[in-house]
Design a protein around this motif. Structure first.
Motif, PDB file in Angstrom:
ATOM      1  N   TYR A  54       0.870  -1.173   0.000  1.00 53.14           N
ATOM      2  CA  TYR A  54       0.000   0.000   0.000  1.00 53.14           C
ATOM      3  C   TYR A  54       0.906   1.222   0.000  1.00 53.14           C
ATOM      4  O   TYR A  54       1.613   1.478   0.976  1.00 53.14           O
ATOM      5  CB  TYR A  54      -0.901  -0.020   1.235  1.00 53.14           C
ATOM      6  N   GLY A  55       0.916   1.952  -1.111  1.00 52.42           N
ATOM      7  CA  GLY A  55       1.881   3.034  -1.195  1.00 52.42           C
ATOM      8  C   GLY A  55       1.364   4.261  -1.917  1.00 52.42           C
ATOM      9  O   GLY A  55       0.188   4.362  -2.283  1.00 52.42           O
ATOM     10  N   ALA A  56       2.273   5.209  -2.110  1.00 51.33           N
ATOM     11  CA  ALA A  56       1.986   6.486  -2.768  1.00 51.33           C
ATOM     12  C   ALA A  56       2.908   6.576  -3.977  1.00 51.33           C
ATOM     13  O   ALA A  56       4.046   7.024  -3.865  1.00 51.33           O
ATOM     14  CB  ALA A  56       2.218   7.645  -1.801  1.00 51.33           C
ATOM     15  N   TRP A  57       2.411   6.145  -5.118  1.00 48.76           N
ATOM     16  CA  TRP A  57       3.241   5.949  -6.304  1.00 48.76           C
ATOM     17  C   TRP A  57       3.944   7.238  -6.730  1.00 48.76           C
ATOM     18  O   TRP A  57       3.327   8.277  -6.905  1.00 48.76           O
ATOM     19  CB  TRP A  57       2.382   5.434  -7.461  1.00 48.76           C
ATOM     20  N   LEU A  58       5.256   7.150  -6.880  1.00 48.23           N
ATOM     21  CA  LEU A  58       6.112   8.196  -7.418  1.00 48.23           C
ATOM     22  C   LEU A  58       6.000   9.518  -6.651  1.00 48.23           C
ATOM     23  O   LEU A  58       6.222  10.593  -7.206  1.00 48.23           O
ATOM     24  CB  LEU A  58       5.809   8.413  -8.916  1.00 48.23           C
ATOM     25  N   ALA A  59       5.672   9.444  -5.362  1.00 49.29           N
ATOM     26  CA  ALA A  59       5.485  10.667  -4.573  1.00 49.29           C
ATOM     27  C   ALA A  59       6.757  11.514  -4.541  1.00 49.29           C
ATOM     28  O   ALA A  59       6.692  12.749  -4.619  1.00 49.29           O
ATOM     29  CB  ALA A  59       5.057  10.306  -3.154  1.00 49.29           C
ATOM     30  N   ALA A  60       7.916  10.861  -4.423  1.00 47.32           N
ATOM     31  CA  ALA A  60       9.167  11.611  -4.307  1.00 47.32           C
ATOM     32  C   ALA A  60       9.446  12.420  -5.562  1.00 47.32           C
ATOM     33  O   ALA A  60       9.810  13.603  -5.496  1.00 47.32           O
ATOM     34  CB  ALA A  60      10.319  10.650  -4.020  1.00 47.32           C
ATOM     35  N   ARG A  61       9.272  11.793  -6.729  1.00 50.52           N
ATOM     36  CA  ARG A  61       9.556  12.505  -7.975  1.00 50.52           C
ATOM     37  C   ARG A  61       8.454  13.492  -8.323  1.00 50.52           C
ATOM     38  O   ARG A  61       8.710  14.523  -8.944  1.00 50.52           O
ATOM     39  CB  ARG A  61       9.773  11.487  -9.100  1.00 50.52           C
ATOM     40  N   MET A  62       7.223  13.191  -7.935  1.00 46.29           N
ATOM     41  CA  MET A  62       6.132  14.143  -8.153  1.00 46.29           C
ATOM     42  C   MET A  62       6.344  15.397  -7.316  1.00 46.29           C
ATOM     43  O   MET A  62       6.085  16.521  -7.763  1.00 46.29           O
ATOM     44  CB  MET A  62       4.794  13.498  -7.801  1.00 46.29           C
ATOM     45  N   ALA A  63       6.849  15.237  -6.087  1.00 48.70           N
ATOM     46  CA  ALA A  63       7.117  16.402  -5.239  1.00 48.70           C
ATOM     47  C   ALA A  63       8.175  17.304  -5.872  1.00 48.70           C
ATOM     48  O   ALA A  63       8.102  18.536  -5.764  1.00 48.70           O
ATOM     49  CB  ALA A  63       7.562  15.950  -3.850  1.00 48.70           C
ATOM     50  N   LEU A  64       9.152  16.714  -6.543  1.00 46.18           N
ATOM     51  CA  LEU A  64      10.178  17.516  -7.214  1.00 46.18           C
ATOM     52  C   LEU A  64       9.580  18.311  -8.367  1.00 46.18           C
ATOM     53  O   LEU A  64       9.882  19.495  -8.547  1.00 46.18           O
ATOM     54  CB  LEU A  64      11.303  16.615  -7.717  1.00 46.18           C
ATOM     55  N   TYR A  65       8.747  17.664  -9.184  1.00 43.48           N
ATOM     56  CA  TYR A  65       8.111  18.399 -10.284  1.00 43.48           C
ATOM     57  C   TYR A  65       7.228  19.521  -9.743  1.00 43.48           C
ATOM     58  O   TYR A  65       7.289  20.662 -10.227  1.00 43.48           O
ATOM     59  CB  TYR A  65       7.296  17.444 -11.156  1.00 43.48           C
ATOM     60  N   LEU A  66       6.406  19.231  -8.739  1.00 45.38           N
ATOM     61  CA  LEU A  66       5.509  20.244  -8.203  1.00 45.38           C
ATOM     62  C   LEU A  66       6.260  21.362  -7.480  1.00 45.38           C
ATOM     63  O   LEU A  66       5.700  22.441  -7.269  1.00 45.38           O
ATOM     64  CB  LEU A  66       4.488  19.599  -7.261  1.00 45.38           C
TER      65      LEU A  66
END
Length: 369
Positions: free
Chosen positions: A329-341
């Motif tokens: 149960y996870g948060a897909w690509l949260a780390a890279r999405m945070a960088l884009y945002l």
């Protein structure tokens, strides 16, 4: 040395340099030294943000050349001539620069008018806008093109020159577009394509992508509020806002250490969904292995290495997880999405990490699984 390990060089070195300079500027409150008299017409603030962005671009250029041109050539990853690379990089930089300076100006105006919570609300709106326009921004930044859609398909087929481009889900949660590289039609086997189609469905239907987006949004907002609330931060002058944005970059670095632990289970969750909804084990293995080979990743990694540097689990760990009784149960690509945002809060690490340094096609739609 594999391409995956080699590109850690520009990623780690560039990130370390930007982090060191950001920390020095933050601790010694350099924005108040360089911008103490700004406060005239709006274009003086705009000029200040442009100067900051150009300094950032100049610092990152050597690492972008290293990661986006030198290493790919030495590992036979592409055949771009240097002028072609520089033109593509300049285009991406222009788009990012326009977006980041525009966002900073809006944050400053909101802060001047109504303080920290107005600026925070503006930051939320700007991040949502970046999500809504993710696919158009990916096209403009990376020079991507859309191929004619296949009849009956809801996927956007993107023409990209970078073999590391994986596309992904783009847009606001619930309104996502599935962006798929055109090259996959020839480089992936039909069973792998089918399994990956099911995985992309799973990212949306299980909520793994939505959780990743929400975690990224919340992480950036929390960093902004904390940084702006400190005595030397603020949102009502260019120098206080710049001090706040420097704090946000330091917060982004903390996110690089924390958020991957939430991102990796999101990948495993999509794998499990595909396996439960029609993808036979050989099909899923083919998708995992073939996409991994296109990115020249390592089939297995030391545990400490994956924890520190990797948003996507290794092939070995993904295959082992398919046999586990534990439901991920996870948060897909949260780390890279945070960088884009983090473009919305002038994030200086948004394209410095090893996964996309020097690759404009990956700045908005970062490589995934």
């Amino acid at each position: 040395m594999t391409y995956a390990r080699a590109r850690l060089g520009p990623g780690l070195t560039g990130t370390a340099l930007l982090l060191f300079l950001t920390l020095a500027a933050y601790v010694y409150q350099m924005p108040s030294t360089f911008f103490p008299y700004f406060g005239g017409p709006w274009y003086s603030d705009w000029a200040g943000f442009v100067v900051c962005f150009l300094a950032y671009a100049g610092l990152s250029l050597p690492f972008d050349i290293w990661g986006g041109f030198t290493l790919p050539h030495s590992h036979q990853r592409h055949s771009l001539l240097f002028p072609e690379f520089l033109l593509k990089w300049s285009r991406g930089l222009l788009v990012q620069g326009l977006v980041m300076t525009f966002c900073a100006l809006l944050l400053l105006q909101a802060g001047k008018l109504a303080g920290i919570w107005a600026a925070t609300g503006t930051l939320l709106a700007l991040q949502l806008a970046l999500l809504a326009f993710q696919w158009p921004l990916a096209r403009w930044t990376g020079g991507l093109a859309a191929a004619p859609a296949h009849p009956g398909s809801d996927a956007i087929t993107a023409i990209a020159g970078d073999v590391g481009f994986t596309g992904g889900l783009a847009g606001l949660p619930g309104l996502e577009h599935n962006v798929q590289p055109l090259s996959w039609n020839t480089t992936l086997s039909p069973p792998a394509l089918l399994a990956e189609h099911l995985r992309r469905q799973g990212l949306a239907k299980t909520g793994a992508r939505t959780r990743g987006v929400l975690l990224a949004l919340g992480w950036n907002l929390l960093g902004f509020v904390l940084s702006a609330s400190l005595p030397w931060g603020g949102v009502d002058t260019i120098y206080s806002l710049l001090e706040t944005l420097l704090g946000c970059t330091l917060w982004s670095f903390l996110g690089l250490l924390v958020l991957p632990s939430f991102s990796r289970p999101g990948t495993l969750e999509a794998d499990r969904y595909a396996a439960a909804n029609g993808a036979a084990r050989p099909q899923l293995e083919a998708a995992i292995c073939e996409i991994d080979q296109l990115q020249d990743e390592d089939l297995s990694r030391p545990g400490w290495f994956e924890i520190l540097f990797c948003t996507v689990p290794s092939v070995e760990n993904r295959l082992n997880a398919l046999d586990s009784k534990h439901q991920p149960y996870g948060a897909w690509l949260a780390a890279r999405m945070a960088l884009y945002l983090s473009w919305a809060n002038f994030g200086l690490l948004s394209r410095a990490v090893h996964s996309n340094v020097g690759h404009p096609e990956l700045w908005v739609l970062p490589p995934g699984d």
